[in-house]
Design an enzyme around this catalytic site. Structure first.
Site, short mmCIF file in Angstrom:
data_model
loop_
_atom_site.label_atom_id
_atom_site.label_comp_id
_atom_site.label_asym_id
_atom_site.label_seq_id
_atom_site.Cartn_x
_atom_site.Cartn_y
_atom_site.Cartn_z
N GLY A 132 -6.34 21.00 -52.41
CA GLY A 132 -6.20 20.77 -50.96
C GLY A 132 -7.56 20.58 -50.31
O GLY A 132 -8.15 21.54 -49.81
N TYR A 133 -8.04 19.35 -50.35
CA TYR A 133 -9.31 19.02 -49.68
C TYR A 133 -9.04 18.15 -48.45
O TYR A 133 -9.32 18.53 -47.33
CB TYR A 133 -10.25 18.27 -50.63
CG TYR A 133 -10.78 19.06 -51.80
CD1 TYR A 133 -10.97 20.44 -51.72
CD2 TYR A 133 -11.12 18.43 -53.00
CE1 TYR A 133 -11.48 21.16 -52.80
CE2 TYR A 133 -11.63 19.15 -54.08
CZ TYR A 133 -11.81 20.50 -53.97
OH TYR A 133 -12.31 21.21 -55.03
N SER A 134 -8.47 16.93 -48.66
CA SER A 134 -8.35 15.94 -47.58
C SER A 134 -7.44 16.43 -46.46
O SER A 134 -6.46 17.13 -46.69
CB SER A 134 -7.77 14.63 -48.13
OG SER A 134 -8.54 14.17 -49.20
N GLU A 248 -16.37 17.46 -63.25
CA GLU A 248 -15.39 16.44 -63.63
C GLU A 248 -16.02 15.21 -64.29
O GLU A 248 -15.32 14.35 -64.75
CB GLU A 248 -14.62 15.98 -62.39
CG GLU A 248 -13.71 17.02 -61.80
CD GLU A 248 -12.63 17.47 -62.76
OE1 GLU A 248 -12.81 18.54 -63.36
OE2 GLU A 248 -11.64 16.77 -62.90
N GLU A 379 -16.25 2.17 -50.70
CA GLU A 379 -17.32 2.10 -49.70
C GLU A 379 -18.23 3.33 -49.81
O GLU A 379 -19.45 3.23 -49.71
CB GLU A 379 -16.73 2.02 -48.28
CG GLU A 379 -16.08 0.69 -47.93
CD GLU A 379 -14.71 0.53 -48.58
OE1 GLU A 379 -14.12 1.52 -49.05
OE2 GLU A 379 -14.23 -0.62 -48.64
C1 LIG Z 1 -3.86 8.52 -55.61
C2 LIG Z 1 -4.58 9.46 -54.71
C3 LIG Z 1 -4.55 10.83 -54.95
C4 LIG Z 1 -5.21 11.71 -54.10
N1 LIG Z 1 -5.13 13.06 -54.36
C5 LIG Z 1 -5.72 13.93 -53.53
C6 LIG Z 1 -5.58 15.34 -53.77
O1 LIG Z 1 -4.90 15.80 -54.70
N2 LIG Z 1 -6.18 16.19 -52.90
C7 LIG Z 1 -6.92 15.76 -51.84
O2 LIG Z 1 -7.47 16.60 -51.13
N3 LIG Z 1 -7.07 14.41 -51.59
C8 LIG Z 1 -6.48 13.50 -52.40
N4 LIG Z 1 -6.59 12.15 -52.15
C9 LIG Z 1 -7.26 11.71 -50.93
C10 LIG Z 1 -8.57 10.98 -51.17
O3 LIG Z 1 -9.58 11.85 -51.60
C11 LIG Z 1 -8.92 10.32 -49.82
O4 LIG Z 1 -7.90 9.38 -49.53
C12 LIG Z 1 -10.25 9.63 -49.87
O5 LIG Z 1 -11.29 10.54 -50.00
C13 LIG Z 1 -10.46 8.78 -48.59
O6 LIG Z 1 -10.25 9.54 -47.45
P1 LIG Z 1 -9.28 9.03 -46.28
O7 LIG Z 1 -7.98 8.61 -46.89
O8 LIG Z 1 -9.25 10.07 -45.23
O9 LIG Z 1 -9.95 7.71 -45.72
P2 LIG Z 1 -11.22 7.60 -44.68
O10 LIG Z 1 -12.25 8.55 -45.13
O11 LIG Z 1 -10.63 7.80 -43.31
O12 LIG Z 1 -11.62 6.15 -44.92
C14 LIG Z 1 -10.95 5.01 -44.31
C15 LIG Z 1 -11.74 3.76 -44.65
O13 LIG Z 1 -13.08 3.85 -44.09
C16 LIG Z 1 -14.04 3.70 -45.10
N5 LIG Z 1 -15.18 4.59 -44.82
C17 LIG Z 1 -15.13 5.92 -44.55
N6 LIG Z 1 -16.38 6.42 -44.36
C18 LIG Z 1 -17.22 5.39 -44.55
C19 LIG Z 1 -18.64 5.26 -44.50
N7 LIG Z 1 -19.42 6.31 -44.24
N8 LIG Z 1 -19.17 4.04 -44.76
C20 LIG Z 1 -18.38 2.95 -45.04
N9 LIG Z 1 -17.04 3.01 -45.07
C21 LIG Z 1 -16.46 4.21 -44.84
C22 LIG Z 1 -13.35 4.12 -46.39
O14 LIG Z 1 -13.97 3.55 -47.52
C23 LIG Z 1 -11.94 3.58 -46.17
O15 LIG Z 1 -11.90 2.23 -46.48
C24 LIG Z 1 -5.95 11.23 -52.98
C25 LIG Z 1 -5.99 9.86 -52.74
C26 LIG Z 1 -5.33 8.98 -53.59
C27 LIG Z 1 -5.38 7.51 -53.29
#
Ligand SMILES: Cc1cc2nc3c(=O)[nH]c(=O)nc-3n(C[C@H](O)[C@H](O)[C@H](O)COP(=O)(O)OP(=O)(O)OC[C@H]3O[C@@H](n4cnc5c(N)ncnc54)[C@H](O)[C@@H]3O)c2cc1C
Length: 395
Positions: A132-134, A248, A379
């Site tokens: 549970g991070y995001s 990891e 990104e």
């Molecule tokens: C299959 C899958 C499994 C996952 N499992 C888990 C899990 O078990 N536990 C958990 O905690 N999370 C999980 N995640 C979440 C994942 O870690 C996040 O989706 C990821 O870190 C991106 O965060 P966000 O979705 O909030 O997008 P955002 O951070 O809101 O990003 C939206 C867009 O903006 C871009 N962006 C953001 N910041 C910047 C920057 N500084 N510069 C340029 N571009 C930027 C991103 O690249 C993206 O295109 C999972 C995701 C997937 C797809």
């Protein structure tokens, strides 16, 4: 750079192959070994999958790099990487976050009681964790997370929300990062907790993503936890989250599925024709295949750099970022290229009549974008390369 495996490493990989050959004869093998399966659907739970993981545990494949004092074998992390490459090639479950980030963090920072409670369960594949991070407002900028953990007697009360928690619908334990000091700088007010997934006040709701990958949102409504739920020290959670990512490195970056995808792409193109002419004679196809083949080799070399740096004790953050952004984009490109040349039947999904190659390309089309997001978006990887690798200023 010496890419050759030592005789000991080669013998180990052969031993894993023999184990997997034997497992392939199991009557339930298709439930836990399927090369058509992508990394995400490997996360799906089933009794057969857990039983397979138990057999891996019995074989001594779980916790190999852990200290002997806690049931490990103290062998170098490269063996875990070799194991995962073989598992990934056969579409079997990888050794996972229990042995990796969670187990290793508990070993380094957990109390004696926490170690005794969880480590044997992990080694026996008796427990499944969710991470549970995001949160809705915190993904790439994870340190801004807001899930509130307020002191309550000698424990805490948690309120807020997580999102994208894979495995939350079948895991037994939740590894959660929460804000314990809202007044401290954002990296310094986070703590990590271990909470039973069926704890009162936790609600798990499904989110269906592309490619039939289920993930979840999790709501915390006055979730009361005791002092024994805290992992390590209060407000040191950010260090543990970053450390866990380093743990990891050996296990996260398998290349075999990409090589296999390219082989399948060649096979699909080799055996098909357009307007009566074999695709393999089409100059455009041949040129593109040549370029993709060179890029697959590049991906292999980038991955070896991760393994090489990590095996020398370093933290290959930049190498790993390069490999991730390159290989996940390439996985998407190979898929799109094949679909461009298969015609409409290529778009039929698994199980549909007339689906090409069992519908696997349509499946890859829906799942490969997830690779470019999970574990840090492309990104974000590019920012790491630009700032930490090339020394460019913050944009
Ligand atoms: C299959 C899958 C499994 C996952 N499992 C888990 C899990 O078990 N536990 C958990 O905690 N999370 C999980 N995640 C979440 C994942 O870690 C996040 O989706 C990821 O870190 C991106 O965060 P966000 O979705 O909030 O997008 P955002 O951070 O809101 O990003 C939206 C867009 O903006 C871009 N962006 C953001 N910041 C910047 C920057 N500084 N510069 C340029 N571009 C930027 C991103 O690249 C993206 O295109 C999972 C995701 C997937 C797809």
């Amino acid at each position: 750079m010496d890419f050759k495996l030592s005789p000991e490493e080669m013998a180990f990989a052969q031993g894993v192959r023999a184990f997997l050959d034997e497992e392939a004869q199991h009557p339930d093998a298709h439930d836990f070994m399927d090369p058509d399966r992508d990394a995400h659907s490997q996360l799906a739970n089933s009794r057969q999958r857990r039983d397979f993981c138990k057999r891996m545990g019995a074989k001594g494949y779980l916790g190999m790099s852990w200290p002997k004092s806690v049931g490990g074998q103290e062998i170098p992390g490269i063996f875990e990487y070799l194991l995962n490459e073989e598992l990934a090639l056969r579409g079997a479950p990888l050794i996972g976050k229990g042995v990796g980030c969670i187990g290793k963090t508990i070993i380094r920072h957990g109390t004696e009681e926490m170690q005794q409670r969880f480590l044997p369960l992990i080694l026996d594949a008796e427990v499944e964790f969710a991470l549970g991070y995001s949160e809705p407002g915190s993904g790439s900028d994870l340190a801004s997370l807001k899930l509130k953990a307020e002191a309550d007697g000698d424990g805490w009360v948690l309120n807020g929300q997580k999102v994208w928690t894979t495995s939350a619908h079948f895991a037994e334990w939740y590894w959660v990062a929460a804000r314990t000091d809202p007044d401290a700088p954002k990296h310094k007010g986070i703590s990590v907790f271990l909470i039973p997934m069926d704890h009162p006040g936790l609600t798990v709701r499904p989110i269906e993503t592309m490619g039939h990958h289920r993930t979840n949102e999790v709501f915390f409504d006055n979730v009361r936890i005791g002092p024994d739920a805290l992992v390590g020290e209060l407000n040191k959670g950010w260090t543990y989250v970053c450390e866990a990512l380093d743990f990891e490195r050996f296990t996260f970056y398998t290349v075999n599925p990409l090589l296999q995808k390219f082989e399948r792409a060649l096979e699909a193109l080799r055996t098909r024709a357009r307007h009566g002419k074999p695709l393999s004679e089409d100059m455009g196809v041949r040129r593109a295949v040549g370029r993709l083949g060179a890029e697959v080799e590049t991906a292999k070399m980038l991955q070896r750099r991760v393994v090489d740096a990590a095996s020398k004790g370093g933290v290959p953050a930049i190498e790993a970022a390069m490999y991730k952004v390159f290989s996940t984009r390439l996985g998407q490109e190979i898929t799109n290229f094949v679909l461009d040349h298969l015609g409409p039947a290529g778009l039929l999904r698994k199980g549909a009549e007339g689906a090409v190659d069992g519908g696997v390309w349509e499946h890859f089309y829906q799942t490969t974008p997830l690779d470019t997001i999970g574990g840090g978006t492309s990104e974000v990887q590019k920012n790491i390369i630009a700032r930490r690798g090339l020394g460019l200023p913050l944009g």
